[in-house]
Design an enzyme around this catalytic site. Structure first.
Site, PDB file in Angstrom:
ATOM      1  N   CYS A   2       0.831  -1.206   0.000  1.00  0.00           N
ATOM      2  CA  CYS A   2       0.000   0.000   0.000  1.00  0.00           C
ATOM      3  C   CYS A   2       0.868   1.260   0.000  1.00  0.00           C
ATOM      4  O   CYS A   2       1.985   1.253   0.505  1.00  0.00           O
ATOM      5  CB  CYS A   2      -0.931   0.099   1.196  1.00  0.00           C
ATOM      6  N   ARG A  28       3.309   0.248  -5.177  1.00  0.00           N
ATOM      7  CA  ARG A  28       3.150  -0.426  -3.889  1.00  0.00           C
ATOM      8  C   ARG A  28       1.843  -1.213  -3.802  1.00  0.00           C
ATOM      9  O   ARG A  28       1.556  -1.835  -2.772  1.00  0.00           O
ATOM     10  CB  ARG A  28       3.190   0.602  -2.759  1.00  0.00           C
ATOM     11  N   TRP A  74      -2.916  -2.645  -1.598  1.00  0.00           N
ATOM     12  CA  TRP A  74      -2.655  -4.041  -1.977  1.00  0.00           C
ATOM     13  C   TRP A  74      -3.287  -4.866  -0.862  1.00  0.00           C
ATOM     14  O   TRP A  74      -2.806  -4.862   0.269  1.00  0.00           O
ATOM     15  CB  TRP A  74      -1.152  -4.301  -2.068  1.00  0.00           C
ATOM     16  N   ASN A  98      -0.654   1.742   5.945  1.00  0.00           N
ATOM     17  CA  ASN A  98       0.174   0.771   5.234  1.00  0.00           C
ATOM     18  C   ASN A  98       0.827  -0.114   6.292  1.00  0.00           C
ATOM     19  O   ASN A  98       1.422   0.400   7.234  1.00  0.00           O
ATOM     20  CB  ASN A  98       1.231   1.519   4.409  1.00  0.00           C
ATOM     21  N   GLY A  99       0.675  -1.442   6.131  1.00  0.00           N
ATOM     22  CA  GLY A  99       1.271  -2.350   7.119  1.00  0.00           C
ATOM     23  C   GLY A  99       0.257  -3.394   7.534  1.00  0.00           C
ATOM     24  O   GLY A  99      -0.793  -3.548   6.893  1.00  0.00           O
ATOM     25  N   GLU A 476      14.701 -17.788 -12.847  1.00  0.00           N
ATOM     26  CA  GLU A 476      14.321 -16.417 -13.165  1.00  0.00           C
ATOM     27  C   GLU A 476      13.430 -16.387 -14.415  1.00  0.00           C
ATOM     28  O   GLU A 476      12.452 -15.645 -14.482  1.00  0.00           O
ATOM     29  CB  GLU A 476      15.589 -15.562 -13.348  1.00  0.00           C
ATOM     30  N   LYS A 480       9.624 -14.900 -14.452  1.00  0.00           N
ATOM     31  CA  LYS A 480       9.242 -13.803 -15.353  1.00  0.00           C
ATOM     32  C   LYS A 480       7.980 -14.156 -16.101  1.00  0.00           C
ATOM     33  O   LYS A 480       7.053 -13.371 -16.201  1.00  0.00           O
ATOM     34  CB  LYS A 480      10.346 -13.536 -16.372  1.00  0.00           C
ATOM     35  N   GLU A 483       4.701 -14.450 -13.758  1.00  0.00           N
ATOM     36  CA  GLU A 483       4.154 -13.253 -13.110  1.00  0.00           C
ATOM     37  C   GLU A 483       3.466 -12.305 -14.088  1.00  0.00           C
ATOM     38  O   GLU A 483       2.540 -11.617 -13.705  1.00  0.00           O
ATOM     39  CB  GLU A 483       5.197 -12.534 -12.252  1.00  0.00           C
ATOM     40  N   HIS A 499      12.749 -37.711 -11.696  1.00  0.00           N
ATOM     41  CA  HIS A 499      12.384 -38.136 -10.343  1.00  0.00           C
ATOM     42  C   HIS A 499      10.949 -37.747 -10.005  1.00  0.00           C
ATOM     43  O   HIS A 499      10.572 -37.740  -8.840  1.00  0.00           O
ATOM     44  CB  HIS A 499      13.377 -37.555  -9.330  1.00  0.00           C
ATOM     45  N   LYS A 595       4.968  -3.760  -6.790  1.00  0.00           N
ATOM     46  CA  LYS A 595       6.407  -3.628  -7.028  1.00  0.00           C
ATOM     47  C   LYS A 595       7.195  -3.761  -5.735  1.00  0.00           C
ATOM     48  O   LYS A 595       8.279  -4.326  -5.716  1.00  0.00           O
ATOM     49  CB  LYS A 595       6.662  -2.264  -7.691  1.00  0.00           C
TER      50      LYS A 595
HETATM   51  O1  M6R Z   1      12.562  -4.937  -4.113  1.00  0.00           O
HETATM   52  P1  M6R Z   1      13.119  -6.317  -3.977  1.00  0.00           P
HETATM   53  O2  M6R Z   1      14.219  -6.605  -4.927  1.00  0.00           O
HETATM   54  O3  M6R Z   1      13.489  -6.655  -2.560  1.00  0.00           O
HETATM   55  O4  M6R Z   1      11.899  -7.256  -4.366  1.00  0.00           O
HETATM   56  C1  M6R Z   1      11.989  -8.637  -4.257  1.00  0.00           C
HETATM   57  C2  M6R Z   1      10.889  -9.317  -5.039  1.00  0.00           C
HETATM   58  O5  M6R Z   1       9.639  -8.942  -4.557  1.00  0.00           O
HETATM   59  C3  M6R Z   1      10.969  -8.982  -6.532  1.00  0.00           C
HETATM   60  O6  M6R Z   1      12.213  -9.299  -7.056  1.00  0.00           O
HETATM   61  C4  M6R Z   1       9.887  -9.753  -7.318  1.00  0.00           C
HETATM   62  O7  M6R Z   1      10.125 -11.119  -7.245  1.00  0.00           O
HETATM   63  C5  M6R Z   1       9.837  -9.265  -8.765  1.00  0.00           C
HETATM   64  N1  M6R Z   1       8.578  -8.661  -9.026  1.00  0.00           N
HETATM   65  C6  M6R Z   1       9.991 -10.341  -9.755  1.00  0.00           C
HETATM   66  O8  M6R Z   1      10.002  -9.838 -11.044  1.00  0.00           O
END
Ligand code: M6R
Length: 600
Positions: A2, A28, A74, A98-99, A476, A480, A483, A499, A595
């Site tokens: 948030c 956020r 969020w 926020n929290g 990774e 990608k 998400e 396995h 983000k």
């Molecule tokens: O801001 P940060 O690098 O600590 O964030 C960590 C993850 O939340 C972030 O890398 C997330 O996995 C990405 N959205 C992936 O693309």
């Protein structure tokens, strides 16, 4: 997560300020948004589900006020509905939060016994009610906030306004970030100074258990015991003022393309003057082990580093997900360096893990992108990635910047501990200097990625496999894709499929793979043959000449292992992007995500 923002002004209509602030805070969270402001001496609240744009449309154009608070959410407790959106008003108190209030259930029961009733199942409404409870009890704001701080278990950045108090905004914080922006006749609160840079770059950072009373000309900050605190007024210098999308359809694509510059920019301080510059990186030879901690993509960057440290510098390196690390026995000691990786510098789990290390007074180092973020203020030393503003939720240029720093750190360590000789070091430095030339052709293979995307975008399950460093990259790649395209995609060590997981491979199941290690390639190819035999469609990224018509091959140049991860990840990023594009998803702001992950 948030984002919260608030503003009070002697001579400005603050409604547009709040909206701009919220737009900049959408990273956020963006499930719902809302605003509360005084209008004809009454508090007017407008809320919507969805993004800030909708809120903007709902607010009448001539809406005007000189004091208000706003929120982009969020959802944690309670669905993303209008009623659950902030601001929450409980009798005299209207608040944005926020929290997470961890003891909200107990407090809610207590308040219900006192005759309170609730409209939502959010923890934030309970926070508003508790503030109201103490406000009615003490009719004194200082006492109200201090009692609130003693009562609440959890994290909060809160801004609130009080009925009939048209001249003040109040705010308080614990564990969630909050700053107070200051300018002539207008003062603001925000989760992030960057959200209000249009109005001011001068700000105070509120620390845990501090609170403030803000009017048009003054900011009074106090400790939890009510003592006035004198704080340094900071100034934010914005090096990335241009955050527009330019001619790109999405920030994600723009940010992928920016890697041509951001990798070099990150590396430059450590490569420009050869080995001398490299040796300005921290000396790790005094440590026996390296622990790397992060979440999501940052964790994946750590996995790359684990390979580089263990395989190339003969140094023990462990990588942990911050959310696990914070609740496990970590055998912390002074001989282990803990490296914390984060783009935002605000990730709640990573911060909590860092605090554990600090509590034990153990050495730590941050690799962080956002200047002045919470983690930068906590770590013993910080190495900044120079990725610039990363706006798309899916991390791309921040990842390659993290890998860049980690690679150079491993390289300098290998030189110092004599596992890597001078010529090898110079060769890698040359590759880094040449990075733009190396990656531009990979970035430019749009047709290849698009044609793969066309083959896979209707699938429901996609597998990513690899061995060693390639396995770290496959994680990774899978993240990608899932998400932003919402396709179920998983990563497996290539040798592990048989396995269990291979039972999921059927006709046309896409399997994406990178094989870039001469010692392991033959093994990986055998694993690819196994999935091919079960009907899979295989897409292979490789730096070796492989003549095999049964795979669709993406060639990348042969380089040292220090550069290789950067080259492998680009096809994965672009395949994910074009797949999501064909599926028509919300690429820059995928559903359910944010983000900056500032809650556990
Ligand atoms: O801001 P940060 O690098 O600590 O964030 C960590 C993850 O939340 C972030 O890398 C997330 O996995 C990405 N959205 C992936 O693309």
């Amino acid at each position: 997560m948030c984002g919260i923002v608030g503003a009070i002004s002697k001579d400005k209509n603050i409604v547009p300020l709040l909206i701009t602030g919220l737009e900049n805070l959408e990273y956020r969270g963006y499930d719902s948004a809302g605003v509360a402001y005084f209008k004809n001496k009454k508090i007017n609240i407008v809320k919507v589900t969805g993004k800030v744009n909708k809120l903007k449309d709902k607010l009448k154009e001539n809406e005007s006020s000189n004091i208000g608070i706003a929120h982009t959410r969020w959802a944690t407790h309670g669905k993303a509905t209008t009623i659950n959106a902030h601001p929450h008003k409980f009798k005299h108190i209207t608040l944005v939060h926020n929290g997470i209030i961890e003891n909200f259930n107990i407090l809610k029961e207590f308040l219900i016994e006192q005759g309170y009733s609730f409209k939502t199942n959010t923890d934030s409404e309970v926070a508003a009610a508790i503030l109201n409870y103490y406000y009615e009890k003490y009719t004194d704001i200082d006492k109200t906030i201090q009692e609130f701080m003693s009562t609440i278990i959890g994290s909060y950045a809160i801004g609130f306004i009080v009925d009939n108090d048209y001249e003040n905004i109040y705010c308080l914080k614990k564990e969630s970030p909050l700053i107070i922006g200051v300018s002539n006749n207008t003062n603001m609160i925000s989760s992030d100074i960057r959200a209000i840079l249009k109005y001011t770059n001068k700000y105070y950072i509120l620390d845990d258990f501090e609170y403030a009373k803000i009017d048009v000309s003054k900011v009074i900050i106090k400790s939890r015991t009510g003592d006035i605190i004198s704080k340094e007024l900071k100034e934010y210098i914005d090096e990335d003022a241009n955050s527009s999308k330019g001619h790109y359809k999405h920030y994600m694509l723009k940010e992928i393309m920016e890697q041509k510059e951001t990798i070099l920019k990150t590396a430059l301080p450590f490569i420009e003057d050869g080995i001398n510059s490299l040796l300005t990186l921290p000396d790790l030879t005094k440590y026996k082990e390296i622990d790397i901690i992060g979440c999501g993509t940052a964790y994946h960057a750590g996995l790359v580093a684990k390979y580089l440290f263990t395989e190339l510098t003969n140094t023990r390196c462990n990588v942990y997900l911050a959310s696990e690390y914070r609740y496990q026995n970590n055998f912390l000691n002074k001989d282990t360096l803990s490296i914390f990786i984060s783009q935002s510098g605000e990730t709640a789990d990573t911060i909590a893990a860092l605090k554990l290390v600090k509590k034990k007074k153990c050495p730590n180092l941050g690799i962080i992108n956002v200047k002045e973020s919470s983690m930068t203020l906590l770590v013993d030393k910080c190495l900044y990635t120079k990725a610039g503003n990363e706006i798309a939720v899916a991390s791309t240029k921040a990842y390659t910047a993290q890998v860049t720093i980690l690679s150079l750190l491993a390289l300098s360590h290998g030189y110092r501990n004599k596992t890597i000789n001078k010529n090898q070091v110079l060769e890698v430095l040359k590759e880094f200097k040449n990075i733009k030339t190396l990656i531009t052709p990979i970035l430019n293979k749009k047709e290849t990625y698009l044609s793969i995307a066309k083959n896979i975008y209707k699938e429901e399950d996609i597998f990513y496999i690899g061995r060693g460093l390639d396995y770290a990259l496959s994680m990774e790649g899978a993240l990608k894709l899932k998400e932003i395209s919402y396709i179920h995609s998983e990563s497996y060590a290539a040798g592990e499929l048989k396995h269990g997981t291979i039972s999921l491979i059927k006709k046309n199941t896409p399997v994406l793979c990178s094989a870039t290690n001469d010692k392991l390639n033959a093994k990986t190819i055998s694993n690819l043959k196994e999935v091919l035999a079960r009907g899979a469609n295989v897409y292979l990224i490789t730096n070796t000449k492989i003549k095999d018509d049964s795979f669709k091959i993406i060639n990348i140049p042969k380089t040292s292992d220090f550069i290789k991860p950067i080259l492998i990840v680009i096809p994965y990023q672009l395949i994910a992007y074009y797949t999501a594009l064909l599926r028509g998803t919300s690429i820059d702001k995928p559903k359910n995500l944010a983000k900056s992950v500032t809650v556990e």
